[in-house]
Write a protein that holds these residues in place. Structure first.
Motif, PDB file in Angstrom:
ATOM      1  N   LEU A   9       0.904  -0.857   0.117  1.00  0.00           N
ATOM      2  CA  LEU A   9      -0.224   0.164  -0.120  1.00  0.00           C
ATOM      3  C   LEU A   9       0.400   0.994  -0.095  1.00  0.00           C
ATOM      4  O   LEU A   9       0.420   2.341  -0.711  1.00  0.00           O
ATOM      5  CB  LEU A   9      -0.900  -0.079   1.305  1.00  0.00           C
ATOM      6  N   ALA A  10       2.310   1.073   1.100  1.00  0.00           N
ATOM      7  CA  ALA A  10       2.874   2.373   0.302  1.00  0.00           C
ATOM      8  C   ALA A  10       3.068   3.205  -0.398  1.00  0.00           C
ATOM      9  O   ALA A  10       3.276   3.294  -1.231  1.00  0.00           O
ATOM     10  CB  ALA A  10       3.753   1.935   1.342  1.00  0.00           C
ATOM     11  N   TYR A  11       3.527   1.261  -1.162  1.00  0.00           N
ATOM     12  CA  TYR A  11       4.748   1.592  -2.924  1.00  0.00           C
ATOM     13  C   TYR A  11       2.761   2.559  -3.785  1.00  0.00           C
ATOM     14  O   TYR A  11       3.501   2.658  -4.475  1.00  0.00           O
ATOM     15  CB  TYR A  11       4.966   0.323  -3.474  1.00  0.00           C
ATOM     16  N   ILE A  12       1.916   1.774  -3.596  1.00  0.00           N
ATOM     17  CA  ILE A  12       0.808   2.565  -4.515  1.00  0.00           C
ATOM     18  C   ILE A  12       0.666   4.003  -4.063  1.00  0.00           C
ATOM     19  O   ILE A  12       0.448   4.717  -5.077  1.00  0.00           O
ATOM     20  CB  ILE A  12       0.327   1.643  -4.191  1.00  0.00           C
ATOM     21  N   ALA A  13       1.151   4.129  -2.925  1.00  0.00           N
ATOM     22  CA  ALA A  13       0.780   6.043  -2.601  1.00  0.00           C
ATOM     23  C   ALA A  13       1.785   6.164  -2.991  1.00  0.00           C
ATOM     24  O   ALA A  13       1.942   7.843  -3.470  1.00  0.00           O
ATOM     25  CB  ALA A  13       0.479   5.451  -0.908  1.00  0.00           C
ATOM     26  N   GLU A  14       3.085   5.703  -2.973  1.00  0.00           N
ATOM     27  CA  GLU A  14       4.560   6.771  -3.577  1.00  0.00           C
ATOM     28  C   GLU A  14       4.249   6.594  -4.927  1.00  0.00           C
ATOM     29  O   GLU A  14       4.431   8.047  -5.310  1.00  0.00           O
ATOM     30  CB  GLU A  14       5.670   5.934  -3.699  1.00  0.00           C
ATOM     31  N   TRP A  15       4.125   5.747  -5.404  1.00  0.00           N
ATOM     32  CA  TRP A  15       3.664   6.191  -7.216  1.00  0.00           C
ATOM     33  C   TRP A  15       2.358   7.509  -6.894  1.00  0.00           C
ATOM     34  O   TRP A  15       2.048   7.969  -8.110  1.00  0.00           O
ATOM     35  CB  TRP A  15       2.959   4.909  -7.839  1.00  0.00           C
ATOM     36  N   THR A  16       1.032   6.736  -6.578  1.00  0.00           N
ATOM     37  CA  THR A  16       0.676   8.391  -6.103  1.00  0.00           C
ATOM     38  C   THR A  16       0.742   9.728  -6.424  1.00  0.00           C
ATOM     39  O   THR A  16       0.020  10.187  -7.482  1.00  0.00           O
ATOM     40  CB  THR A  16      -1.269   7.927  -5.776  1.00  0.00           C
ATOM     41  N   PHE A  17       1.066   9.359  -5.537  1.00  0.00           N
ATOM     42  CA  PHE A  17       1.383  10.559  -5.376  1.00  0.00           C
ATOM     43  C   PHE A  17       2.591  11.338  -5.752  1.00  0.00           C
ATOM     44  O   PHE A  17       3.044  12.545  -6.547  1.00  0.00           O
ATOM     45  CB  PHE A  17       2.407  10.760  -3.607  1.00  0.00           C
ATOM     46  N   GLY A  18       3.577  10.511  -6.639  1.00  0.00           N
ATOM     47  CA  GLY A  18       4.433  10.933  -7.744  1.00  0.00           C
ATOM     48  C   GLY A  18       3.975  11.466  -8.766  1.00  0.00           C
ATOM     49  O   GLY A  18       4.318  12.551  -9.861  1.00  0.00           O
ATOM     50  N   TYR A  94       6.604   8.532   1.649  1.00  0.00           N
ATOM     51  CA  TYR A  94       5.814   7.092   1.640  1.00  0.00           C
ATOM     52  C   TYR A  94       6.937   6.396   0.630  1.00  0.00           C
ATOM     53  O   TYR A  94       6.477   5.254   1.371  1.00  0.00           O
ATOM     54  CB  TYR A  94       4.482   7.012   0.757  1.00  0.00           C
ATOM     55  N   GLY A  95       7.746   6.309   0.093  1.00  0.00           N
ATOM     56  CA  GLY A  95       8.575   5.265  -0.554  1.00  0.00           C
ATOM     57  C   GLY A  95       9.711   5.374   0.168  1.00  0.00           C
ATOM     58  O   GLY A  95      10.143   3.844   0.395  1.00  0.00           O
ATOM     59  N   ARG A  96      10.078   5.797   1.080  1.00  0.00           N
ATOM     60  CA  ARG A  96      10.767   4.979   2.689  1.00  0.00           C
ATOM     61  C   ARG A  96      10.627   4.569   3.566  1.00  0.00           C
ATOM     62  O   ARG A  96      10.824   3.697   3.472  1.00  0.00           O
ATOM     63  CB  ARG A  96      11.368   6.682   3.259  1.00  0.00           C
ATOM     64  N   ILE A  97       8.762   4.910   3.554  1.00  0.00           N
ATOM     65  CA  ILE A  97       7.974   3.771   4.818  1.00  0.00           C
ATOM     66  C   ILE A  97       7.756   2.329   3.803  1.00  0.00           C
ATOM     67  O   ILE A  97       8.291   1.418   4.893  1.00  0.00           O
ATOM     68  CB  ILE A  97       7.057   4.936   4.359  1.00  0.00           C
ATOM     69  N   ALA A  98       7.845   2.262   2.437  1.00  0.00           N
ATOM     70  CA  ALA A  98       7.326   1.222   1.878  1.00  0.00           C
ATOM     71  C   ALA A  98       8.556   0.321   2.099  1.00  0.00           C
ATOM     72  O   ALA A  98       8.398  -0.823   2.203  1.00  0.00           O
ATOM     73  CB  ALA A  98       7.135   1.471   0.542  1.00  0.00           C
ATOM     74  N   VAL A  99       9.702   1.132   2.066  1.00  0.00           N
ATOM     75  CA  VAL A  99      11.794   0.427   1.981  1.00  0.00           C
ATOM     76  C   VAL A  99      11.158  -0.162   3.544  1.00  0.00           C
ATOM     77  O   VAL A  99      12.220  -1.088   3.270  1.00  0.00           O
ATOM     78  CB  VAL A  99      12.294   1.203   1.247  1.00  0.00           C
TER      79      VAL A  99
END
Length: 349
Positions: A9-18, A94-99
């Motif tokens: 979900l965090a990776y999706i948020a990264e792509w969404t906000f990007g 969000y990307g850092r959280i995902a990692v």
């Protein structure tokens, strides 16, 4: 799996906000500074530049045609995209959280594999369930290793975690096998050598395959821009954030080139184990045949990379076909071929 799901979900948020960020578009890079939405100048077109002299007069200069080096892919000057976050601060968070969540899930995952090993008192990859769980663990470990080496691979997080969730879901619902011991013929040190290498090779081949698919998509996107075309909504939102086609092509090639010798040794180790267990090095068992077919597929890919006219997209198709052979060797042979010596009540060699 719960932590992997949150990371997903965090990776999706990264792509969404990007997708909302106002980063410089790849089209601008291809057009030597053309603003987003404006067709890029075709390669080789002359560019008129106005220069103001010291006395106040001006002169119009024409920049010579620029001839790019012919290669496949031929857009060596295209810069890498800004990444999944697209330069957006919130997306990057969000990307850092995902990692971070991926690291936590990896540690829990590794703990589960270790506990399985302690429970069975042997290498924890003797059946399809154990092989699948360890396979996804190594794939995630490879991804985190590339991140630790500061490679531009965070874009890989979303497809990787998606696949890991599918793999683990299949393992616990369909492939799950109770703890059991191996038949005497397979109780050998070669279980640690042969199967562990097969897992490492398969996981890294998978990362190379994902990079290859991304290369094909990005290469088509760059080609459309170079031809003055207008990319679709998906391309403008997603593909422009990936590394350039040249970077993706090199990344996939380096993975496959490094892993190929290990796959070669994996087959050799399997032959030695076969001689110890069954008294022959090679018996044209379905698993052995498809291991050889996979080896030939990657050998053709590496040869194609050195052959004029076969680099780029044609070689990429060979790499994907070779990985599909690996998948069939694992799933197809184990689940649909009954007369394989490499299957013992769900045990996978």
């Amino acid at each position: 799996m719960a932590v992997y799901t949150v990371a997903f979900l965090a990776y999706i948020a990264e792509w969404t906000f990007g997708s909302r960020s106002k980063v410089a578009r790849t089209a601008a890079a291809l057009g030597a500074g053309a603003p987003p939405g404006k067709p890029a100048a075709a390669d080789g077109d002359a560019v008129r530049v106005t220069v103001r002299a010291a006395g106040g007069s001006t002169r119009v200069l024409t920049r010579p045609r620029v001839i790019t080096r012919s290669a496949t892919p031929a857009r060596d000057g295209v810069p890498d995209g800004p990444g999944a976050a697209g330069g957006d601060e919130r997306g990057d968070t969000y990307g850092r959280i995902a990692v971070s969540l991926t690291v936590l899930a990896f540690l829990l995952h590794a703990g589960g594999v270790l506990l399985r090993a302690l429970a069975v008192q042997r290498a924890p990859w003797a059946n399809m369930y154990e092989f699948s769980t360890t396979f996804s663990l190594v794939a995630v470990g490879g991804f985190l290793g590339f991140l630790a080496a500061r490679r531009n691979v965070r874009w890989l997080g979303l497809p990787l975690v998606t696949t890991v969730l599918l793999d683990l879901g299949l393992a616990v619902t369909v492939l799950y096998t109770e703890t059991d011991q191996l038949p005497p013929a397979l109780q050998s040190i070669w279980l640690w050598v042969h199967v562990s290498l097969a897992i490492v090779c398969g996981a890294m081949f998978y990362l190379g395959m994902v990079a290859t698919v991304a290369f094909l998509l990005r290469d088509r996107y760059e080609g459309r821009l170079a031809d003055g075309g207008t990319p679709g909504r998906f391309s403008a939102s997603v593909l422009e954030r990936l590394p350039s086609s040249v970077s993706l092509d090199k990344f996939a090639y380096r993975i496959n080139a490094v892993v190929f010798p290990l796959w070669t040794f994996t087959i050799i180790a399997g032959a030695i184990w076969a001689e110890s267990a069954w008294g022959r090095y090679w018996g044209w068992d379905p698993k052995e045949v498809w291991s050889l077919i996979t080896w030939l597929g990657y050998a053709c890919y590496l040869h194609a990379r050195a052959t004029a006219g076969w680099r780029g997209r044609k070689a990429a198709y060979l790499a994907i076909a070779a990985f599909l052979c690996f998948l069939f060797n694992y799933y197809g042979v184990n689940m649909f071929v009954d007369d394989s010596l490499h299957s013992y009540a769900g045990v996978e060699d």
